[in-house]
Write a protein that holds these residues in place. Structure first.
Motif, PDB file in Angstrom:
ATOM      1  N   VAL A 219       0.872  -1.175   0.000  1.00 53.12           N
ATOM      2  CA  VAL A 219       0.000   0.000   0.000  1.00 53.12           C
ATOM      3  C   VAL A 219       0.909   1.224   0.000  1.00 53.12           C
ATOM      4  O   VAL A 219       2.037   1.176   0.499  1.00 53.12           O
ATOM      5  N   ILE A 220       0.372   2.311  -0.559  1.00 49.76           N
ATOM      6  CA  ILE A 220       1.143   3.545  -0.691  1.00 49.76           C
ATOM      7  C   ILE A 220       0.434   4.658   0.059  1.00 49.76           C
ATOM      8  O   ILE A 220      -0.772   4.854  -0.109  1.00 49.76           O
ATOM      9  N   ALA A 221       1.197   5.401   0.846  1.00 51.87           N
ATOM     10  CA  ALA A 221       0.699   6.635   1.465  1.00 51.87           C
ATOM     11  C   ALA A 221       1.183   7.776   0.585  1.00 51.87           C
ATOM     12  O   ALA A 221       2.392   8.022   0.484  1.00 51.87           O
ATOM     13  N   GLY A 222       0.259   8.469  -0.075  1.00 42.22           N
ATOM     14  CA  GLY A 222       0.608   9.552  -0.987  1.00 42.22           C
ATOM     15  C   GLY A 222       1.349  10.684  -0.303  1.00 42.22           C
ATOM     16  O   GLY A 222       2.174  11.350  -0.916  1.00 42.22           O
TER      17      GLY A 222
ATOM     18  N   PHE B 258      -3.048  11.277  -6.819  1.00 41.37           N
ATOM     19  CA  PHE B 258      -1.623  11.627  -6.822  1.00 41.37           C
ATOM     20  C   PHE B 258      -1.361  12.882  -7.652  1.00 41.37           C
ATOM     21  O   PHE B 258      -0.498  13.687  -7.313  1.00 41.37           O
ATOM     22  N   LEU B 259      -2.106  13.053  -8.729  1.00 38.79           N
ATOM     23  CA  LEU B 259      -1.972  14.277  -9.529  1.00 38.79           C
ATOM     24  C   LEU B 259      -2.432  15.496  -8.735  1.00 38.79           C
ATOM     25  O   LEU B 259      -1.755  16.531  -8.720  1.00 38.79           O
ATOM     26  N   ARG B 260      -3.565  15.386  -8.060  1.00 39.14           N
ATOM     27  CA  ARG B 260      -4.138  16.533  -7.338  1.00 39.14           C
ATOM     28  C   ARG B 260      -3.297  16.985  -6.151  1.00 39.14           C
ATOM     29  O   ARG B 260      -3.281  18.172  -5.824  1.00 39.14           O
TER      30      ARG B 260
ATOM     31  N   VAL C 150       2.806  13.623  -8.451  1.00 44.58           N
ATOM     32  CA  VAL C 150       3.229  13.403  -9.841  1.00 44.58           C
ATOM     33  C   VAL C 150       2.634  14.508 -10.710  1.00 44.58           C
ATOM     34  O   VAL C 150       1.658  15.153 -10.338  1.00 44.58           O
ATOM     35  N   ASP C 151       3.238  14.708 -11.876  1.00 44.87           N
ATOM     36  CA  ASP C 151       2.713  15.712 -12.802  1.00 44.87           C
ATOM     37  C   ASP C 151       2.168  15.071 -14.078  1.00 44.87           C
ATOM     38  O   ASP C 151       1.789  15.771 -15.007  1.00 44.87           O
ATOM     39  N   SER C 152       2.119  13.739 -14.088  1.00 43.88           N
ATOM     40  CA  SER C 152       1.625  13.014 -15.256  1.00 43.88           C
ATOM     41  C   SER C 152       1.122  11.655 -14.792  1.00 43.88           C
ATOM     42  O   SER C 152       1.575  11.125 -13.781  1.00 43.88           O
ATOM     43  N   ALA C 153       0.202  11.074 -15.558  1.00 46.93           N
ATOM     44  CA  ALA C 153      -0.338   9.758 -15.227  1.00 46.93           C
ATOM     45  C   ALA C 153       0.545   8.626 -15.757  1.00 46.93           C
ATOM     46  O   ALA C 153       0.212   7.456 -15.599  1.00 46.93           O
ATOM     47  N   GLU C 154       1.656   8.960 -16.354  1.00 47.81           N
ATOM     48  CA  GLU C 154       2.555   7.956 -16.923  1.00 47.81           C
ATOM     49  C   GLU C 154       3.258   7.160 -15.822  1.00 47.81           C
ATOM     50  O   GLU C 154       3.669   7.729 -14.800  1.00 47.81           O
ATOM     51  N   PRO C 155       3.417   5.850 -16.017  1.00 48.79           N
ATOM     52  CA  PRO C 155       4.117   5.033 -15.021  1.00 48.79           C
ATOM     53  C   PRO C 155       5.507   5.577 -14.671  1.00 48.79           C
ATOM     54  O   PRO C 155       5.910   5.544 -13.504  1.00 48.79           O
ATOM     55  N   ALA C 156       6.226   6.107 -15.641  1.00 44.50           N
ATOM     56  CA  ALA C 156       7.564   6.641 -15.365  1.00 44.50           C
ATOM     57  C   ALA C 156       7.508   7.814 -14.394  1.00 44.50           C
ATOM     58  O   ALA C 156       8.397   7.964 -13.540  1.00 44.50           O
ATOM     59  N   ALA C 157       6.471   8.653 -14.505  1.00 46.49           N
ATOM     60  CA  ALA C 157       6.322   9.777 -13.570  1.00 46.49           C
ATOM     61  C   ALA C 157       6.074   9.264 -12.155  1.00 46.49           C
ATOM     62  O   ALA C 157       6.584   9.825 -11.178  1.00 46.49           O
TER      63      ALA C 157
END
Length: 153
Positions: A60-63, A119-121, A125-132
């Protein structure tokens, strides 16, 4: 709350709705309810999370890595993961390895697409791309979920 960003105002009401649906036995999407003891009060604290699996292990990830639930998970090292009316006692181990955190974050957009906007909001991250997502691995807390063995009789 964090140098990454603040939680959006809609999050608390949305979390209440998700938790209520789970109590009624109506889980939504990939969302589970993680309950951990509060680090100060010891009282159970619950939050919606979306576990994901990478290389056969669950995470699990905590943003926001300094969010209340992440601090509680660190302090307790254990919790209960629920989906609808199904519950599992678990150990929560924070992942320190940067490569593992990156792999988990990179997998997030594909495994939890409805979580990408969060995560964007909050600016992780600044993109929905996996690399971001992979590049943002040092901005979040990642916890491995391990089952807790049932007590022997």
């Amino acid at each position: 709350m964090s140098s990454t960003g603040a939680l959006p105002g809609w999050l608390k009401p949305a979390n209440r709705v998700v938790k209520a649906l789970h109590r009624l036995g109506l889980p939504t999407g990939t969302i589970h309810i993680l309950t951990v003891p509060g680090r100060v009060s010891g009282e159970p604290r619950s939050t919606p999370v979306s576990p994901l699996t990478v290389d056969g292990r669950r995470y699990v990830i905590a943003g926001l890595k300094d969010s209340a639930w992440a601090k509680n998970a660190r302090a307790a090292g254990r919790g209960r993961l629920s989906r609808g009316r199904t519950h599992e006692d678990i150990a929560l181990i924070e992942v320190g390895d940067p490569a593992t955190r990156k792999a988990v974050m990179t997998a997030f957009p594909a495994q939890v697409p409805h979580g990408v906007q969060f995560f964007l909001r909050i600016g992780v991250v600044d993109s929905a791309e996996p690399a971001a997502f992979g590049a943002a691995a040092d901005k979040v807390a990642v916890f491995e979920i391990r089952p807790v063995a049932a007590p022997s009789r």
